[in-house]
Design a protein around this motif. Structure first.
Motif, PDB file in Angstrom:
ATOM      1  N   PHE A   1      38.584  51.312  44.719  1.00 23.06           N
ATOM      2  CA  PHE A   1      37.991  51.555  43.403  1.00 23.06           C
ATOM      3  C   PHE A   1      36.821  50.615  43.144  1.00 23.06           C
ATOM      4  CE2 PHE A   1      37.794  50.411  38.888  1.00 23.06           C
ATOM      5  CZ  PHE A   1      37.509  51.661  38.337  1.00 23.06           C
ATOM      6  N   VAL A   2      37.023  49.315  43.375  1.00 16.94           N
ATOM      7  CA  VAL A   2      35.984  48.322  43.104  1.00 16.94           C
ATOM      8  C   VAL A   2      34.823  48.453  44.086  1.00 16.94           C
ATOM      9  CG1 VAL A   2      35.486  45.835  43.057  1.00 16.94           C
ATOM     10  CG2 VAL A   2      37.593  46.714  42.038  1.00 16.94           C
ATOM     11  N   GLY A   3      35.140  48.796  45.343  1.00 13.92           N
ATOM     12  CA  GLY A   3      34.118  48.829  46.373  1.00 13.92           C
ATOM     13  C   GLY A   3      32.963  49.756  46.086  1.00 13.92           C
ATOM     14  N   ARG A   4      33.190  50.777  45.271  1.00 20.34           N
ATOM     15  CA  ARG A   4      32.106  51.713  44.970  1.00 20.34           C
ATOM     16  C   ARG A   4      30.941  51.028  44.271  1.00 20.34           C
ATOM     17  NH1 ARG A   4      36.464  55.885  42.365  1.00 20.34           N
ATOM     18  NH2 ARG A   4      37.287  56.721  44.319  1.00 20.34           N
ATOM     19  N   TRP A   5      31.255  50.122  43.375  1.00 18.92           N
ATOM     20  CA  TRP A   5      30.225  49.478  42.569  1.00 18.92           C
ATOM     21  C   TRP A   5      30.321  47.954  42.689  1.00 18.92           C
ATOM     22  CZ3 TRP A   5      27.511  53.513  41.804  1.00 18.92           C
ATOM     23  CH2 TRP A   5      28.120  54.741  41.558  1.00 18.92           C
ATOM     24  N   GLN A   6      30.737  47.483  43.847  1.00 18.66           N
ATOM     25  CA  GLN A   6      31.018  46.065  43.998  1.00 18.66           C
ATOM     26  C   GLN A   6      29.786  45.173  43.843  1.00 18.66           C
ATOM     27  OE1 GLN A   6      32.833  45.711  47.839  1.00 18.66           O
ATOM     28  NE2 GLN A   6      30.988  46.254  48.959  1.00 18.66           N
ATOM     29  N   ALA A   7      28.612  45.672  44.165  1.00 17.04           N
ATOM     30  CA  ALA A   7      27.416  44.860  43.987  1.00 17.04           C
ATOM     31  C   ALA A   7      27.194  44.516  42.517  1.00 17.04           C
ATOM     32  CB  ALA A   7      26.189  45.584  44.543  1.00 17.04           C
ATOM     33  N   TYR A   8      27.519  45.451  41.631  1.00 16.70           N
ATOM     34  CA  TYR A   8      27.355  45.223  40.196  1.00 16.70           C
ATOM     35  C   TYR A   8      28.511  44.390  39.632  1.00 16.70           C
ATOM     36  CZ  TYR A   8      24.071  49.061  40.851  1.00 16.70           C
ATOM     37  OH  TYR A   8      23.039  49.851  41.289  1.00 16.70           O
ATOM     38  N   LEU A   9      29.651  44.455  40.281  1.00 15.74           N
ATOM     39  CA  LEU A   9      30.834  43.758  39.781  1.00 15.74           C
ATOM     40  C   LEU A   9      30.996  42.362  40.379  1.00 15.74           C
ATOM     41  CD1 LEU A   9      33.398  46.715  39.970  1.00 15.74           C
ATOM     42  CD2 LEU A   9      32.282  45.797  37.915  1.00 15.74           C
ATOM     43  N   PHE A  10      30.141  42.017  41.336  1.00 14.33           N
ATOM     44  CA  PHE A  10      30.351  40.768  42.074  1.00 14.33           C
ATOM     45  C   PHE A  10      30.334  39.546  41.159  1.00 14.33           C
ATOM     46  CE2 PHE A  10      28.847  37.273  44.882  1.00 14.33           C
ATOM     47  CZ  PHE A  10      29.938  37.251  45.732  1.00 14.33           C
ATOM     48  N   PHE A  11      29.296  39.396  40.359  1.00 19.54           N
ATOM     49  CA  PHE A  11      29.219  38.224  39.481  1.00 19.54           C
ATOM     50  C   PHE A  11      30.306  38.236  38.405  1.00 19.54           C
ATOM     51  CE2 PHE A  11      24.946  37.629  41.285  1.00 19.54           C
ATOM     52  CZ  PHE A  11      24.992  36.262  41.513  1.00 19.54           C
ATOM     53  N   PRO A  12      30.582  39.385  37.769  1.00 19.40           N
ATOM     54  CA  PRO A  12      31.713  39.381  36.838  1.00 19.40           C
ATOM     55  C   PRO A  12      33.033  38.980  37.498  1.00 19.40           C
ATOM     56  CG  PRO A  12      30.345  41.297  36.440  1.00 19.40           C
ATOM     57  CD  PRO A  12      29.813  40.647  37.682  1.00 19.40           C
ATOM     58  N   LEU A  13      33.239  39.399  38.749  1.00 27.85           N
ATOM     59  CA  LEU A  13      34.470  39.033  39.451  1.00 27.85           C
ATOM     60  C   LEU A  13      34.520  37.539  39.757  1.00 27.85           C
ATOM     61  CD1 LEU A  13      34.897  42.042  41.914  1.00 27.85           C
ATOM     62  CD2 LEU A  13      36.375  41.453  39.983  1.00 27.85           C
ATOM     63  N   LEU A  14      33.345  36.920  39.960  1.00 31.07           N
ATOM     64  CA  LEU A  14      33.324  35.484  40.227  1.00 31.07           C
ATOM     65  C   LEU A  14      33.871  34.682  39.048  1.00 31.07           C
ATOM     66  CD1 LEU A  14      29.972  34.675  42.106  1.00 31.07           C
ATOM     67  CD2 LEU A  14      32.308  34.704  43.017  1.00 31.07           C
TER      68      LEU A  14
END
Length: 354
Positions: free
Chosen positions: A168-181
């Motif tokens: 699920f996350v991998g689809r948009w992981q570039a956009y979610l990377f900093f929020p996940l940090l």
């Protein structure tokens, strides 16, 4: 020194025999001799004394500022400052784990347990095991825990076999990377506590006592200084900034670089250089990243003291150029662009599948 790594009794030990370097391959052996002859593997006690003093001052000063600020929303700014202090302590613990500070494994381990478990709430033993496996096989799909497809995917092959949250996350992981940090600080704390269940962990009882002492002092101090609402806001800001800071220090070094598999047969020098990226910048960049901006030199010589990495850089770069081995280096913002572009590209099969 700094040729290979294994779990040692107190820190990440390194092979320090030039003959052992030759066993890794003559290309690295020649470089290792030049580095050793230049004295770049020698300890730098003066540097680490000064650095530890400054980091201790920052850490203690941030807590003192929190104490005098009292019941105020200005504490959120203090929380961000404290996150930087925690990050600097963690970077110093990294150097301790690599044996850069002390020759004695016992001294390195004691200082690492204080810096990791007691001051920042991160298990020194758990992290050392994880980081050792990363150094042995950087960016290797099956062997490097830093590119395991837990939430993010790092290659198209991982994307193709991903399930659950990673899919699920991998689809948009570039956009979610900093929020996940922003959740990484909390993730490290939870992983440290979970690691205590492993019977194989060395000094598990001591690590547990130090982690409990840290959490009691950490949460106790915050809730003693602030009412519950502001205390929770302080904790959220502190942990979020801490996670982002660590991500900014560690992620630019390998993310977006080639991901290896069992089919890739590389010698030690190429395995370390081709999967690492240097981040260019001045002294401020080096101080902020704890010297990890010289990632290529650090991976080739893990026990090399931080201030010597800059001096080793032109030697390593010249050697790689003579061998025709790519030497990756760019600015901090460009390193993030490359990392995020890579994350977006490898997530493409998941977007297409949807």
């Amino acid at each position: 020194m700094g040729i290979g790594e294994s779990i040692g009794d107190g820190h990440v030990t390194v092979v320090d025999s030039p003959r052992a370097a030759g066993a890794r391959g003559s290309d690295f052996a020649k470089l290792a001799r030049r580095i050793a002859d230049a004295g770049l593997l020698d300890r730098r006690p003066g540097y680490y004394t000064a650095r530890a003093t400054l980091v201790a001052g920052l850490f203690g000063g941030a807590w003192a500022l929190a104490a005098v600020t009292g019941d105020s929303w200005w504490q959120l700014g203090v929380a961000a400052l404290l996150a930087v202090a925690f990050g600097q302590v963690t970077l110093l613990a990294h150097d301790l784990a690599h044996g850069q500070v002390f020759r004695s494994r016992r001294s390195s381990r004691i200082a690492g347990l204080v810096a990791g478990n007691l001051l920042t709430g991160l298990s020194y033993g758990w992290w050392m095991d994880k980081h050792t496996r990363h150094h042995a096989n950087p960016n290797h799909e099956e062997r490097d825990p830093d590119v395991a497809p837990d939430i993010l995917v790092w290659s198209r092959r991982q994307a193709g076999s991903s399930r659950g949250v990673a899919r699920f996350v991998g689809r948009w992981q570039a956009y979610l990377f900093f929020p996940l940090l922003t959740l990484e600080g909390l993730n490290l704390r939870v992983s440290s506590l979970r690691a205590l269940r492993r019977p194989s962990m060395k000094d598990r009882g001591l690590e547990a006592v130090l982690l409990i002492a840290h959490n009691a002092a950490y949460f106790g101090a915050v809730f003693a200084l602030l009412p519950p609402g502001k205390a929770l806001a302080f904790l959220a800001v502190h942990q979020a900034c801490f996670g982002v800071y660590l991500g900014c220090a560690f992620a630019p070094n390998h993310k977006g670089m080639p991901v290896l598999t069992a089919d890739d047969e590389l010698d030690f020098l190429r395995r370390q250089v081709l999967t690492s990226r240097n981040v260019s910048g001045g002294r401020l960049t080096t101080a902020a990243l704890g010297g990890l901006n010289y990632q290529i030199e650090h991976h080739l010589f893990p026990s090399m003291p931080t201030p010597n990495l800059r001096v080793a850089r032109p030697i390593v770069r010249e050697h790689c150029a003579a061998l025709g081995v790519d030497y990756a280096e760019c600015g901090l913002l460009e390193s993030w662009r490359q990392a995020l572009s890579h994350l977006h590209a490898v997530g493409e099969p998941l977007r297409a599948r949807r």
